[in-house]
Design a protein around this motif. Sequence first.
Motif, mmCIF file in Angstrom:
data_model
loop_
_atom_site.group_PDB
_atom_site.id
_atom_site.type_symbol
_atom_site.label_atom_id
_atom_site.label_comp_id
_atom_site.label_asym_id
_atom_site.label_seq_id
_atom_site.Cartn_x
_atom_site.Cartn_y
_atom_site.Cartn_z
ATOM 1 N N GLN A 1 -3.854 -11.958 12.968
ATOM 2 C CA GLN A 1 -4.004 -11.908 14.428
ATOM 3 C C GLN A 1 -3.809 -13.303 15.033
ATOM 4 N N LEU A 2 -4.409 -14.302 14.408
ATOM 5 C CA LEU A 2 -4.289 -15.670 14.918
ATOM 6 C C LEU A 2 -2.850 -16.170 14.863
ATOM 7 N N ARG A 3 -2.072 -15.629 13.943
ATOM 8 C CA ARG A 3 -0.649 -15.995 13.849
ATOM 9 C C ARG A 3 0.226 -15.110 14.745
ATOM 10 N N ALA A 4 -0.394 -14.212 15.475
ATOM 11 C CA ALA A 4 0.333 -13.260 16.317
ATOM 12 C C ALA A 4 1.210 -12.329 15.497
ATOM 13 N N GLU A 5 0.800 -12.045 14.254
ATOM 14 C CA GLU A 5 1.487 -11.064 13.416
ATOM 15 C C GLU A 5 0.804 -9.716 13.662
ATOM 16 N N ILE A 6 1.168 -9.105 14.778
ATOM 17 C CA ILE A 6 0.420 -7.979 15.330
ATOM 18 C C ILE A 6 0.392 -6.772 14.402
ATOM 19 N N GLU A 7 1.556 -6.374 13.908
ATOM 20 C CA GLU A 7 1.616 -5.174 13.063
ATOM 21 C C GLU A 7 0.805 -5.360 11.787
ATOM 22 N N LYS A 8 0.916 -6.536 11.180
ATOM 23 C CA LYS A 8 0.177 -6.807 9.947
ATOM 24 C C LYS A 8 -1.331 -6.825 10.202
ATOM 25 N N ALA A 9 -1.728 -7.444 11.311
ATOM 26 C CA ALA A 9 -3.151 -7.497 11.650
ATOM 27 C C ALA A 9 -3.696 -6.086 11.866
ATOM 28 N N ASP A 10 -2.933 -5.252 12.553
ATOM 29 C CA ASP A 10 -3.354 -3.879 12.825
ATOM 30 C C ASP A 10 -3.544 -3.098 11.529
ATOM 31 N N ILE A 11 -2.605 -3.261 10.606
ATOM 32 C CA ILE A 11 -2.726 -2.606 9.294
ATOM 33 C C ILE A 11 -3.997 -3.077 8.593
ATOM 34 N N GLY A 12 -4.243 -4.380 8.637
ATOM 35 C CA GLY A 12 -5.411 -4.949 7.969
ATOM 36 C C GLY A 12 -6.722 -4.442 8.543
ATOM 37 N N TYR A 13 -6.856 -4.466 9.869
ATOM 38 C CA TYR A 13 -8.092 -3.993 10.497
ATOM 39 C C TYR A 13 -8.328 -2.514 10.200
ATOM 40 N N LYS A 14 -7.278 -1.713 10.283
ATOM 41 C CA LYS A 14 -7.436 -0.279 10.022
ATOM 42 C C LYS A 14 -7.819 -0.024 8.569
ATOM 43 N N TRP A 15 -7.253 -0.815 7.660
ATOM 44 C CA TRP A 15 -7.606 -0.682 6.248
ATOM 45 C C TRP A 15 -9.092 -0.969 6.050
ATOM 46 N N CYS A 16 -9.573 -2.026 6.682
ATOM 47 C CA CYS A 16 -10.993 -2.387 6.570
ATOM 48 C C CYS A 16 -11.886 -1.284 7.143
ATOM 49 N N LEU A 17 -11.483 -0.722 8.283
ATOM 50 C CA LEU A 17 -12.262 0.369 8.882
ATOM 51 C C LEU A 17 -12.288 1.593 7.974
ATOM 52 N N ASP A 18 -11.159 1.898 7.363
ATOM 53 C CA ASP A 18 -11.100 3.040 6.438
ATOM 54 C C ASP A 18 -12.028 2.828 5.244
ATOM 55 N N GLN A 19 -12.019 1.616 4.700
ATOM 56 C CA GLN A 19 -12.804 1.339 3.498
ATOM 57 C C GLN A 19 -14.308 1.317 3.777
ATOM 58 N N ILE A 20 -14.688 0.817 4.965
ATOM 59 C CA ILE A 20 -16.119 0.707 5.275
ATOM 60 C C ILE A 20 -16.707 2.038 5.722
ATOM 61 N N GLU A 21 -15.861 3.002 6.069
ATOM 62 C CA GLU A 21 -16.320 4.257 6.660
ATOM 63 C C GLU A 21 -17.390 4.939 5.801
ATOM 64 N N HIS A 22 -17.172 5.009 4.488
ATOM 65 C CA HIS A 22 -18.110 5.721 3.617
ATOM 66 C C HIS A 22 -19.239 4.817 3.117
ATOM 67 N N GLU A 23 -19.182 3.528 3.483
ATOM 68 C CA GLU A 23 -20.195 2.582 3.033
ATOM 69 C C GLU A 23 -21.131 2.157 4.157
ATOM 70 N N LYS A 24 -20.813 2.541 5.391
ATOM 71 C CA LYS A 24 -21.453 1.904 6.549
ATOM 72 C C LYS A 24 -22.954 2.144 6.658
ATOM 73 N N TYR A 25 -23.484 3.179 6.012
ATOM 74 C CA TYR A 25 -24.929 3.412 6.043
ATOM 75 C C TYR A 25 -25.584 3.118 4.692
ATOM 76 N N LYS A 26 -24.848 2.491 3.797
ATOM 77 C CA LYS A 26 -25.356 2.261 2.440
ATOM 78 C C LYS A 26 -26.550 1.318 2.443
ATOM 79 N N ASP A 27 -26.440 0.206 3.147
ATOM 80 C CA ASP A 27 -27.538 -0.759 3.251
ATOM 81 C C ASP A 27 -27.290 -1.634 4.475
ATOM 82 N N ARG A 28 -28.181 -2.593 4.698
ATOM 83 C CA ARG A 28 -28.094 -3.416 5.901
ATOM 84 C C ARG A 28 -26.803 -4.241 5.937
ATOM 85 N N ASP A 29 -26.426 -4.821 4.793
ATOM 86 C CA ASP A 29 -25.206 -5.621 4.759
ATOM 87 C C ASP A 29 -23.979 -4.783 5.111
#
Length: 345
Positions: free
Chosen positions: A174-202
């Motif tokens: 995002q800081l490099r203005a590589e928009i498509e790559k940043a979007d892929i990265g953020y969505k990947w992180c959201l997908d991965q955290i989806e099933h972990e988000k209530y696991k613990d405080r961290d």
Amino acid sequence: MFKIFQNLRYTINNIRGSSKLKATPSFYNHSRRPPNVWLCPVILQPNFKICFLPPNVAIALSVLSWLGFAEEDENKESELIMTLKRAVLCTRREQYDKAEQMLHVALRLAQQQQNQQGILYCYDLMANLAFDQLQLEKAEKLFINVLQLLLSKGTAQNDLKVIHISLKLARICQLRAEIEKADIGYKWCLDQIEHEKYKDRDSRILYGVINDWYAQFLLDRGDTSKAMVHLKEAHKACNETQGDISEQSVLLLNDLGITSFRAEDMDGAEKYLKEALKVGNNLEDKSQLGVIHANLGLILLEKGVLKEAEKYCGEALKLGKRYEHAESLDQANYCFDQIKQNLGK
């Protein structure tokens, strides 16, 4: 960042409108988030300036346990751990050169001891140090190195450490203005955290930070409605992990107010900013509340409530002077300039 995240997937698979006011909005970007630099200014409307608040902290996760140090290791206060702690302290004090020197000493100690967790942690701290200083190429290489070390040990792709580092790689794009790559990265992180988000405080904290950072990315692209959804998720996670009264909650409420303004929802903007002030008045550190008072003054001016706007801008000026807070003073003066222009029409 297509390549970074394509390579990441490969590695994982193999090792695992119009306004009455004329002004220019200035946003302190917002990883609230490392790095502690707030991008932009971002143009909202042709001439209206309203401020995001810069964050003081990023992710409240345990320092030495994050990459595998056990509590007994910390209690031993070994030379390696003491050096790491000093490096972290120097970083917090923004003594970056000294912090880097300490980390190189720590890395040599870890290598001499063949302490793999220590080596991993040194590289991670070096990456974050470069990240904080916006040394993006250096940070990217170090984060990828840490990621490869983690994956080579069999760490799962939905492990918080992997998601956390991947989030920072998305932020670098995002800081490099590589928009498509940043979007892929953020969505990947959201997908991965989806099933972990209530696991613990961290997990819940990291879920909130991902939503927060992604919301800022969406705001930079002008996708206000989607950004609002993710900001609300971030605020919800913040309140669940830190309580209703926290500095982070104030920051997010301010951002929700600004985003409502961008969506031309002035009532919503007023509501969120007043809630931010209510929460902020319960905090010990009130230095940043001047910015919120001034933001609220500008919203009220936009709504045509001149007397109320003057009141909040005046309070912003008082707070700015009391706490010697430059952003509050700047925003208060800007607010008064807008009032004068409005009166002159």
